[in-house]
Design a protein around this motif. Structure first.
Motif, mmCIF file in Angstrom:
data_model
loop_
_atom_site.group_PDB
_atom_site.id
_atom_site.type_symbol
_atom_site.label_atom_id
_atom_site.label_comp_id
_atom_site.label_asym_id
_atom_site.label_seq_id
_atom_site.Cartn_x
_atom_site.Cartn_y
_atom_site.Cartn_z
ATOM 1 N N GLY A 181 22.264 8.936 3.642
ATOM 2 C CA GLY A 181 20.816 8.830 3.768
ATOM 3 C C GLY A 181 20.409 7.631 4.603
ATOM 4 O O GLY A 181 21.245 6.933 5.195
ATOM 5 N N TRP A 182 19.106 7.425 4.627
ATOM 6 C CA TRP A 182 18.549 6.320 5.423
ATOM 7 C C TRP A 182 19.145 4.973 4.988
ATOM 8 O O TRP A 182 19.536 4.151 5.817
ATOM 9 C CB TRP A 182 17.035 6.315 5.252
ATOM 10 C CG TRP A 182 16.318 5.349 6.129
ATOM 11 C CD1 TRP A 182 15.973 4.063 5.838
ATOM 12 C CD2 TRP A 182 15.847 5.587 7.447
ATOM 13 N NE1 TRP A 182 15.323 3.488 6.894
ATOM 14 C CE2 TRP A 182 15.235 4.412 7.900
ATOM 15 C CE3 TRP A 182 15.887 6.686 8.301
ATOM 16 C CZ2 TRP A 182 14.656 4.295 9.155
ATOM 17 C CZ3 TRP A 182 15.319 6.579 9.547
ATOM 18 C CH2 TRP A 182 14.708 5.394 9.962
ATOM 19 N N LEU A 234 22.603 3.793 6.245
ATOM 20 C CA LEU A 234 22.762 3.402 7.648
ATOM 21 C C LEU A 234 22.265 1.987 7.902
ATOM 22 O O LEU A 234 22.107 1.581 9.052
ATOM 23 C CB LEU A 234 22.023 4.400 8.551
ATOM 24 C CG LEU A 234 22.602 5.823 8.508
ATOM 25 C CD1 LEU A 234 21.672 6.803 9.211
ATOM 26 C CD2 LEU A 234 23.977 5.863 9.150
ATOM 27 N N ARG A 235 22.010 1.237 6.841
ATOM 28 C CA ARG A 235 21.660 -0.172 6.991
ATOM 29 C C ARG A 235 22.930 -1.023 6.949
ATOM 30 O O ARG A 235 23.953 -0.605 6.404
ATOM 31 C CB ARG A 235 20.730 -0.623 5.864
ATOM 32 C CG ARG A 235 19.389 0.114 5.812
ATOM 33 C CD ARG A 235 18.630 -0.291 4.560
ATOM 34 N NE ARG A 235 17.362 0.432 4.435
ATOM 35 C CZ ARG A 235 16.686 0.521 3.300
ATOM 36 N NH1 ARG A 235 17.149 -0.065 2.211
ATOM 37 N NH2 ARG A 235 15.552 1.191 3.250
ATOM 38 N N VAL A 252 23.885 7.076 14.766
ATOM 39 C CA VAL A 252 22.719 6.836 13.919
ATOM 40 C C VAL A 252 21.710 7.973 14.091
ATOM 41 O O VAL A 252 21.162 8.508 13.111
ATOM 42 C CB VAL A 252 22.079 5.470 14.223
ATOM 43 C CG1 VAL A 252 20.706 5.364 13.546
ATOM 44 C CG2 VAL A 252 22.975 4.337 13.755
ATOM 45 N N ARG A 266 20.685 10.515 11.075
ATOM 46 C CA ARG A 266 19.284 10.523 10.646
ATOM 47 C C ARG A 266 18.576 11.818 11.001
ATOM 48 O O ARG A 266 17.483 12.098 10.504
ATOM 49 C CB ARG A 266 18.548 9.343 11.282
ATOM 50 C CG ARG A 266 18.902 7.998 10.684
ATOM 51 C CD ARG A 266 18.113 6.875 11.343
ATOM 52 N NE ARG A 266 18.376 5.597 10.715
ATOM 53 C CZ ARG A 266 17.922 4.433 11.169
ATOM 54 N NH1 ARG A 266 17.175 4.395 12.273
ATOM 55 N NH2 ARG A 266 18.197 3.314 10.546
ATOM 56 N N GLU A 287 17.281 12.552 13.907
ATOM 57 C CA GLU A 287 16.107 12.264 14.731
ATOM 58 C C GLU A 287 16.508 11.803 16.130
ATOM 59 O O GLU A 287 15.951 10.872 16.686
ATOM 60 C CB GLU A 287 15.240 11.204 14.061
ATOM 61 C CG GLU A 287 15.955 9.916 13.730
ATOM 62 C CD GLU A 287 15.049 8.889 13.068
ATOM 63 O OE1 GLU A 287 15.258 7.703 13.311
ATOM 64 O OE2 GLU A 287 14.125 9.293 12.345
ATOM 65 N N VAL A 303 9.993 4.179 7.410
ATOM 66 C CA VAL A 303 10.715 3.341 8.370
ATOM 67 C C VAL A 303 10.061 1.969 8.485
ATOM 68 O O VAL A 303 10.667 1.028 9.000
ATOM 69 C CB VAL A 303 10.779 4.011 9.765
ATOM 70 C CG1 VAL A 303 11.581 5.287 9.712
ATOM 71 C CG2 VAL A 303 9.383 4.285 10.312
ATOM 72 N N ARG A 309 9.436 8.631 9.033
ATOM 73 C CA ARG A 309 10.123 9.490 9.989
ATOM 74 C C ARG A 309 9.335 10.789 10.117
ATOM 75 O O ARG A 309 8.930 11.381 9.102
ATOM 76 C CB ARG A 309 11.551 9.800 9.518
ATOM 77 C CG ARG A 309 12.408 8.559 9.334
ATOM 78 C CD ARG A 309 13.907 8.909 9.351
ATOM 79 N NE ARG A 309 14.286 9.911 8.386
ATOM 80 C CZ ARG A 309 14.587 9.669 7.104
ATOM 81 N NH1 ARG A 309 14.518 8.420 6.637
ATOM 82 N NH2 ARG A 309 14.943 10.643 6.288
ATOM 83 N N GLU A 335 9.185 14.020 9.879
ATOM 84 C CA GLU A 335 9.971 15.162 9.430
ATOM 85 C C GLU A 335 9.179 16.138 8.565
ATOM 86 O O GLU A 335 9.438 17.333 8.595
ATOM 87 C CB GLU A 335 11.181 14.682 8.620
ATOM 88 C CG GLU A 335 12.194 13.893 9.409
ATOM 89 C CD GLU A 335 13.369 13.441 8.557
ATOM 90 O OE1 GLU A 335 14.177 12.657 9.061
ATOM 91 O OE2 GLU A 335 13.463 13.861 7.377
#
Length: 527
Positions: A57-58, A61-62, A117, A121, A123, A460, A470, A472
């Motif tokens: 998930g979001w 990716l941190r 990324v 994501r 996107e 975001v 985002r 979506e």
């Protein structure tokens, strides 16, 4: 193929404005892929991972590791790494998934990390939409683009079509047909503000169908095996036992049906869409809608499950006992439908020769609590995946499917909830979204709670007043018109916008476009 080369192609496509140049770049990359890399590589160029669910998930990716100095990744290697990540389940899965993800990113250069990324994501905005990829596949394989597009409609999967075109050429593409059990993209309808304008698009004589505010379904039957698919081609068979029971009671052995499933109240009027979609705990008794009774098989299945009746109503037949019908005129398909399906399972339909009859059909549908009508050209084939002038829907209001770009925190009674939606229409030329206004109308407390959780998950940027998300989530918006406005970048704003429902069956790429809004603004038919 080096993953770095594919990342370079992605960046070049994003920096290029001309369609022909984009197609050439994509075609060159497709030619460079090893045959085994085509399924993953074609998906990467389209901005998609081959694995639909990765568990990343979001938040995952941190805090990624720094990029590698030298490229070592290949397309096949990345696909294998994502496979391994997607396969992680059970106790300790979060830590293990993070370990594998960091290993992949640590081996990626800065350019490769940017592509990864975007893929994780979902996107990746590089202007390489499905239409461009279809053209690129045709160019790379040196086959007619019409053959690629038809295969894509029937297969429903760009990667499968790319493999066939690049390995077997036109002959392999010709092998794609309607396969019972494999869903195909449904035919779609344009919009018109009045039945008169709809008839201008379709011509007369025309057929007018009642438009149900239900869940679009495509039902495939092969002997005892029955599958139900949603508008987005997801398998929803387990959620629709009544539909399965109704189709099992039909005499044909092989069928592909197009229709809607809808919940009805005790008087036969449609339940609100939210109740249909959530299968609210209400039962119905045998009743009528559009002049047809609820099929006994539907009620029997509902009695067994104890759930709300979701009655299927069918309006098209695409395959019958070994014969594909999608290229036949509507009149032939509908005659076959009427012969194969019980009348209690057919959408209300009337043939008209002018605006007076069509207007009366529209008024009757609205009086019955339905969403409107769909005016159809009886000579047209089933144009899978297309939105042409052969089918034109008419509702008693303007509606558009838009994308939420940001949400404002509420005040007063809505304190602590995300309330005011920033709405955007898709620009088909850039893939970006153009803001058209805001609304907090039509939101129940239940929707406010749901959307607060949903948009915090998509956030975001979290400000004290506005949370940017985002792009979506698709939402259906009703409005009274479009007015000129210098406040928003598109030069237009929606009048009296209000939320009808959230559209989880649509992706942002399927949202209505800024061109649709301009058409309404100028009084033209939209679609």
């Amino acid at each position: 193929m080096r993953f770095l080369d594919l990342a370079a192609t992605s960046a070049a496509v994003g920096a290029t404005s001309g369609r022909r140049a984009k197609v050439e770049l994509l075609a060159a990359a497709l030619r460079s892929l090893d045959p085994a890399e085509v399924p993953a590589g074609a998906g990467y160029l389209a901005g998609e991972l081959r694995q639909r669910q990765t568990g990343v998930g979001w938040a995952g990716l941190r805090d990624l590791p720094p990029p590698a100095a030298e490229p070592t990744l290949t397309v096949a290697g990345v696909d294998a790494a994502v496979d391994e990540i997607a396969a992680v389940h059970g106790p300790g899965s979060q830590a293990r998934r993070r370990e594998l993800l960091h290993r992949l990113f640590a081996a990626a250069t800065a350019d490769e990390q940017r592509l990864l990324v975007g893929l994780f994501r979902g996107e990746l905005r590089q202007g390489a939409q499905a239409g461009l990829l279809a053209d690129a596949v045709a160019r790379a394989a040196e086959v007619p683009v019409t053959a690629v597009r038809r295969a894509l409609l029937l297969a429903g999967d760009l990667r499968t079509v790319a493999v066939a075109a690049l390995s077997g050429g036109a002959a392999a593409l010709a092998g794609f047909g309607l396969q019972v059990g494999r869903p195909l993209a449904p035919m779609l309808a344009q919009s018109a503000p009045t039945v008169d304008e709809a008839l201008t698009a379709t011509g007369v004589p025309a057929v007018v169908d009642v438009k149900l505010d239900g869940i679009r379904i495509q039902v495939h039957r092969s002997g005892p095996d029955i599958a139900v698919f949603s508008r987005s081609l997801d398998d929803i068979t387990a959620r629709m036992p009544e539909v399965v029971a109704a189709v099992r009671a039909l005499p044909a052995r092989e069928l592909v049906l197009d229709g809607e499933a809808i919940g009805l109240d005790a008087t036969g009027r449609p339940l609100p869409f939210q109740q249909t979609s959530s299968r609210a705990a209400r039962r119905t008794t045998p009743s009528t809608t559009g002049g047809t009774a609820v099929a006994p098989a539907v009620l029997a299945a509902a009695e067994r499950t104890g759930e709300t009746v979701l009655t299927p109503y069918f309006f098209d037949l695409l395959h019958l006992d070994g014969t594909d019908l999608i290229d036949r005129p509507g009149r032939e398909r509908w005659a076959a439908l009427a012969a194969a399906v019980d009348p209690t399972l057919l959408v209300g339909r009337i043939e008209v020769d002018g605006p007076a009859q069509a207007g009366a059909a529209f008024a009757a549908a609205i009086d019955a609590g339905q969403e409107g009508v769909v005016v159809k050209d009886p000579a047209a084939p089933y144009d899978a995946g297309r939105r042409g002038s052969a089918w034109v829907k008419v509702k008693p209001r303007h509606t558009l499917d838009l994308v939420v770009l940001a949400v404002e925190w509420g005040s007063g009674r809505r304190q602590g909830w995300l309330s005011n939606l920033h709405l955007g229409a898709r620009d088909p030329r850039t893939g970006e979204f153009v803001m058209l206004g805001k609304t907090f109308k039509g939101l129940s407390d239940e929707l406010l709670r749901w959307q607060t959780a949903r948009f915090l998950d998509l956030a975001v940027e979290r400000g004290d007043w506005v949370v940017r998300v985002r792009p979506e989530q698709v939402v259906e918006i009703a409005f009274d018109g479009v007015q000129t406005s210098s406040r928003y970048p598109g030069g237009m704003a929606l009048r009296f916008a209000r939320v009808v429902r959230y559209r989880d069956d649509k992706t942002a790429a399927e949202a209505d476009t800024i061109d649709d809004v301009r058409a309404i603004h100028s009084g033209r038919v939209t679609g």
